[in-house]
Design an enzyme around this catalytic site. Structure first.
Site: not given
Length: 508
Positions: A124, A157, A145, A195
């Protein structure tokens, strides 16, 4: 859920923690043969048993036949040694976030699996290229991810490092889509896509509190009740843990070479030092009794005044709605601002003081209402630097007369919602500008991965790209802070009158 099919790729999972066992469950119930390995004795068996227990619930609920469950069960296996992964077509790593540990694992995996097998990391925060640098065949290494809980979070992801082949990206995308999850492709950049896109909510929420414009509960209330977020930024920080979120905010800021858009707040470090991490420590931005947030006293609207004269800026975006609301509350509407007890403006990206002086209004009798937040959901009432108590209380009482909640805030360019939404849209536009992800992937990743009520660029279209640009320009001018400088991607589309959510133009 479907029964196991022999023509699907065999998936290996290394790491039997919460993420690993979730990945095992996801691919097993999608019909893949799954092999799980963990260096800790018994951990892989416990992960497989846990995944089977979750899948078996589908039988009790009638979503899966007993035969289907048995086919899934026989397709799953816990491995006692890494060599048992030799038959896997894809191996997904979900171990500790340590670069050297991951590199050592990938080097060992290359000695076990076939040259055609794909190796994926669930990292991550690490750069996938750093992990792949240890491998003999970096073209087959990518990031994959997942989000926790893996079976329920419907986005994954697919991270393409610099040497990752197009075939590897395509294979992983197809693998994810076969589970019913949405695969979004992102470049190997800090924060990847989800993120990265989520920075605006946290950083701007913190900035608002840092400037004493509003309290954490006010920010959360406006964004949750007024704008449709599942949780406000301070509720989310308490849920994820400020110790964890602080490291992520600092890491992304540093990895982007101190990009002002991602600048962390000075409010965070003292709370982390004090051990106020959030729910898990019983206190963060809020105080908790177990998992339950302790109730806080909230301000109560003053009594409704009689025959209060009110002037509403005729150029206000929500003029008609405001006039109707105030009239129903008993206000006496006047066209003469000089005679009004309360003057109401609706600025975009500037504070109430600047709006009052620009219109030649008496700032002691002026307040501002955010035009972005729907009046039916919540009203945000901004005071100038010297709004009188009588003006404040009169406007507050009128706006609260129909029992719709009212949030009072101090002078701030952009209120709460404008600041946060414009920042979110701007960061998404810059992600598109840099080619980190496509518009479609940005939109879906934010909705599915962050739970926002709509994609950031669609939000920009709803408010109006020109309005978002106006908010950003005005906030940059008011504060002098480069964090608000508009993305060229956004500015160009506004100049051309092109919607933000539109098929991307050709590039060479």
């Amino acid at each position: 859920m479907i029964s196991t099919k022999v023509n699907l790729p065999t998936v290996g999972v290394v790491g039997a923690g919460a993420m690993g066992r979730g990945i095992v469950q996801l691919f097993a119930q999608a019909g893949h043969r799954v092999r799980c390995f963990d260096a800790a004795p018994g951990a892989a068996s416990r992960a497989v048993d846990f995944a089977l227990g979750m899948i078996e619930r589908g039988v009790a609920k009638g979503r899966l036949s007993a035969e289907g469950f048995e086919a899934i069960r026989t397709g799953m296996a816990a491995c006692t040694q890494m060599a048992d992964l030799a038959e896997c077509d894809v191996v997904i790593e979900a171990i500790v976030e340590d670069l050297e540990v991951k590199r050592a694992l990938f080097r060992a995996l290359e000695d076990v699996v076939a040259d055609t097998a794909v190796l994926a990391s669930n990292t991550s925060s690490l750069t996938v290229a750093d992990i792949a640098a240890a491998c003999r065949h970096p073209a087959r290494v990518a990031g994959l991810h997942f989000f926790n809980p893996v079976p329920l979070m419907k986005v994954v992801e697919v991270i393409a490092a610099l040497r990752t082949s197009a075939q590897t990206v395509a294979l992983l995308g197809e693998l994810v889509r076969g589970t019913g999850h949405r695969a979004v492709v992102t470049a190997d950049q800090p924060g990847f896509l989800v993120n990265h896109a989520g920075r605006g909510l946290y950083t701007e929420g913190l900035r608002i509190v840092e400037e004493q414009a509003a309290a954490p509960a006010d920010v959360d209330d406006v964004l949750r009740e007024g704008m449709g977020f599942r949780m406000g930024p301070f509720e989310l920080l308490d849920l994820t843990g400020l110790d964890v979120s602080s490291r992520v905010m600092t890491s992304i800021y540093e990895q982007f070479q101190h990009e002002p858009r991602f600048r962390p707040s000075s409010l965070v470090a003292p709370r982390v030092a004090a051990g106020m991490f959030g729910r898990k420590t019983g206190e963060g931005w809020y105080v908790y009794d177990g998992d339950v947030r302790r109730a806080e006293p909230r301000p109560v609207a003053p009594p409704l005044p009689s025959a209060l004269s009110v002037w509403v800026d005729p150029q206000a975006s929500g003029h008609a709605g405001l006039v109707a609301l105030l009239s129903d509350a008993g206000a006496v509407l006047t066209a003469d601002a000089a005679r009004a007890a309360v003057c109401i403006v609706q600025p975009w990206g500037v504070d109430a003081t600047r709006a009052a002086t620009a219109l030649g209004l008496d700032a002691t009798r002026t307040v501002a209402i955010d035009p972005v937040v729907p009046l039916a959901l919540r009203r945000t009432l901004m005071l100038t630097a010297n709004t009188s108590p009588d003006t404040r209380d009169g406007a507050w009482a009128l706006l609260a007369a129909d029992r719709v909640p009212v949030t009072l805030i101090n002078d701030s360019p952009g209120f709460i919602a404008q600041r946060v939404i414009a920042t979110i849209v701007n960061i998404a536009a810059q992600i598109a500008q840099r080619g980190i992800a496509s518009v479609a992937d940005i939109e879906d990743a934010v909705k599915l991965g962050l739970g926002y009520p709509q994609g950031p660029l669609a939000w920009g279209d709803q408010i109006g790209g020109a309005r978002v640009l106006e908010i950003l320009h005005n906030m940059q001018a008011e504060t002098g802070d480069p964090r608000y400088r508009p993305s060229p991607w956004l500015a160009r589309r506004v100049a051309l009158g092109v919607p933000l959510v539109t098929p991307e133009a050709a590039r060479f």
